[in-house]
Write a protein that holds these residues in place. Structure first.
Motif, mmCIF file in Angstrom:
data_model
loop_
_atom_site.group_PDB
_atom_site.id
_atom_site.type_symbol
_atom_site.label_atom_id
_atom_site.label_comp_id
_atom_site.label_asym_id
_atom_site.label_seq_id
_atom_site.Cartn_x
_atom_site.Cartn_y
_atom_site.Cartn_z
ATOM 1 N N LEU A 149 0.833 -1.188 0.000
ATOM 2 C CA LEU A 149 0.000 0.000 0.000
ATOM 3 C C LEU A 149 0.874 1.246 0.000
ATOM 4 C CD1 LEU A 149 -2.669 -0.870 2.760
ATOM 5 C CD2 LEU A 149 -2.820 -1.288 0.302
ATOM 6 N N GLU A 153 -2.714 5.259 1.562
ATOM 7 C CA GLU A 153 -3.655 4.145 1.632
ATOM 8 C C GLU A 153 -3.559 3.440 2.979
ATOM 9 O OE1 GLU A 153 -3.219 3.296 -3.167
ATOM 10 O OE2 GLU A 153 -2.398 1.854 -1.721
ATOM 11 N N TYR A 154 -2.318 3.254 3.455
ATOM 12 C CA TYR A 154 -2.137 2.596 4.748
ATOM 13 C C TYR A 154 -2.777 3.422 5.866
ATOM 14 C CZ TYR A 154 -0.052 0.889 9.021
ATOM 15 O OH TYR A 154 0.104 0.403 10.297
ATOM 16 N N LEU A 157 -6.569 3.083 5.756
ATOM 17 C CA LEU A 157 -6.984 1.744 6.177
ATOM 18 C C LEU A 157 -6.869 1.598 7.692
ATOM 19 C CD1 LEU A 157 -7.839 -1.162 5.522
ATOM 20 C CD2 LEU A 157 -5.404 -1.719 5.279
ATOM 21 N N ILE A 193 -9.400 5.297 -1.336
ATOM 22 C CA ILE A 193 -10.345 4.233 -0.981
ATOM 23 C C ILE A 193 -10.642 3.360 -2.192
ATOM 24 C CG2 ILE A 193 -12.751 3.813 -0.314
ATOM 25 C CD1 ILE A 193 -12.428 6.105 1.711
ATOM 26 N N LEU A 196 -7.795 1.004 -2.405
ATOM 27 C CA LEU A 196 -7.874 0.035 -1.311
ATOM 28 C C LEU A 196 -8.852 -1.089 -1.658
ATOM 29 C CD1 LEU A 196 -7.897 2.210 1.954
ATOM 30 C CD2 LEU A 196 -6.179 0.516 1.291
ATOM 31 N N ARG A 197 -9.972 -0.721 -2.245
ATOM 32 C CA ARG A 197 -10.959 -1.730 -2.634
ATOM 33 C C ARG A 197 -10.403 -2.652 -3.709
ATOM 34 N NH1 ARG A 197 -15.730 2.745 -2.821
ATOM 35 N NH2 ARG A 197 -16.676 2.364 -0.780
ATOM 36 N N LYS A 199 -7.280 -3.473 -4.135
ATOM 37 C CA LYS A 199 -6.221 -4.308 -3.579
ATOM 38 C C LYS A 199 -6.725 -5.284 -2.513
ATOM 39 C CE LYS A 199 -2.612 -0.807 -4.321
ATOM 40 N NZ LYS A 199 -1.618 0.094 -3.674
#
Length: 217
Positions: A149, A153-154, A157, A193, A196-197, A199
């Motif tokens: 990430l 992103e991290y 999350l 986001i 993130l979805r 990955k």
């Protein structure tokens, strides 16, 4: 994690600010007690690294005022290693202390620990279904496999996993992960986001239309 750094030594403050950023955390640096109190009135910081010897209010006075209204985790940074000073800081509501000179990794480890305790957790790992996030190593796995990430992103999350079941608006997220001097584009959170979805799974983050984002329990 967004950290308020309160340190009046310009060389040390600059070094700490740069180092904290290099480890992937958001940091806002102020050099006085009054500035610290003003910042804490405006921003929901994850934690505070507070020097004792400040040019206006002592760190002890700042801590005393903070504890009247806030439970934000505070780690005292001090060159004083006398037992009485440590006891005074803890009795005034500090969550931990660290004596100068110190290693930045130790400061960050202590800050992660007090933040975890503030959320009622002892361990560094957060899990949700087949996703595992390690806040000490800053790593993420899905079904046992490493997932790469970006730093942003991290952070998003981790923020959502720490608050599973709670809806956070875009503004909430931006306030908790961006420093004052960051220029953010209007779609930055949405873009992070979205990836993130891709990955970690399309159903990981729920978009509550017109309200915000949530990871459902």
């Amino acid at each position: 994690m967004r950290i308020l750094l309160v340190e009046d030594d310009l060389l040390l403050g600059q070094a700490l600010e740069t180092g904290i950023q290099q480890f992937g955390y958001t940091v806002d640096w102020v050099t006085s007690g009054e500035s610290a109190l003003e910042a804490l009135d405006l921003v929901p910081f994850s934690a505070v690294a507070l020097d004792i010897n400040l040019p206006d209010l002592s760190g002890f006075r700042v801590l005393k005022q903070v504890r009247r209204t806030s439970k934000v985790p505070v780690v005292i940074m001090t060159a004083r290693d006398a037992l009485d000073d440590r006891i005074e800081g803890l009795d005034l509501g500090a969550d931990d202390y660290i004596v100068k000179p110190f290693d930045l990794k130790e400061l960050l480890a202590r800050m992660r620990a007090v933040v975890r305790r503030s959320h009622g957790r002892a361990e560094a790992r957060l899990t949700h279904r087949d996703i595992e996030l390690d806040s000490s190593a800053r790593t993420v796995k899905k079904a046992g496999e490493w997932v790469r990430l970006t730093g942003r992103e991290y952070q998003i999350l981790a923020l959502l996993m720490e608050r599973t079941g709670r809806i956070l608006s875009r503004s909430d997220i931006e306030t908790r992960i961006y420093a004052w001097d960051n220029d953010t584009e209007s779609n930055t959170v949405e873009a992070a986001i979205y990836t993130l979805r891709k990955k970690l799974g399309r159903d990981l983050v729920t978009n509550v239309r017109g309200v915000g984002y949530v990871i459902q329990p």
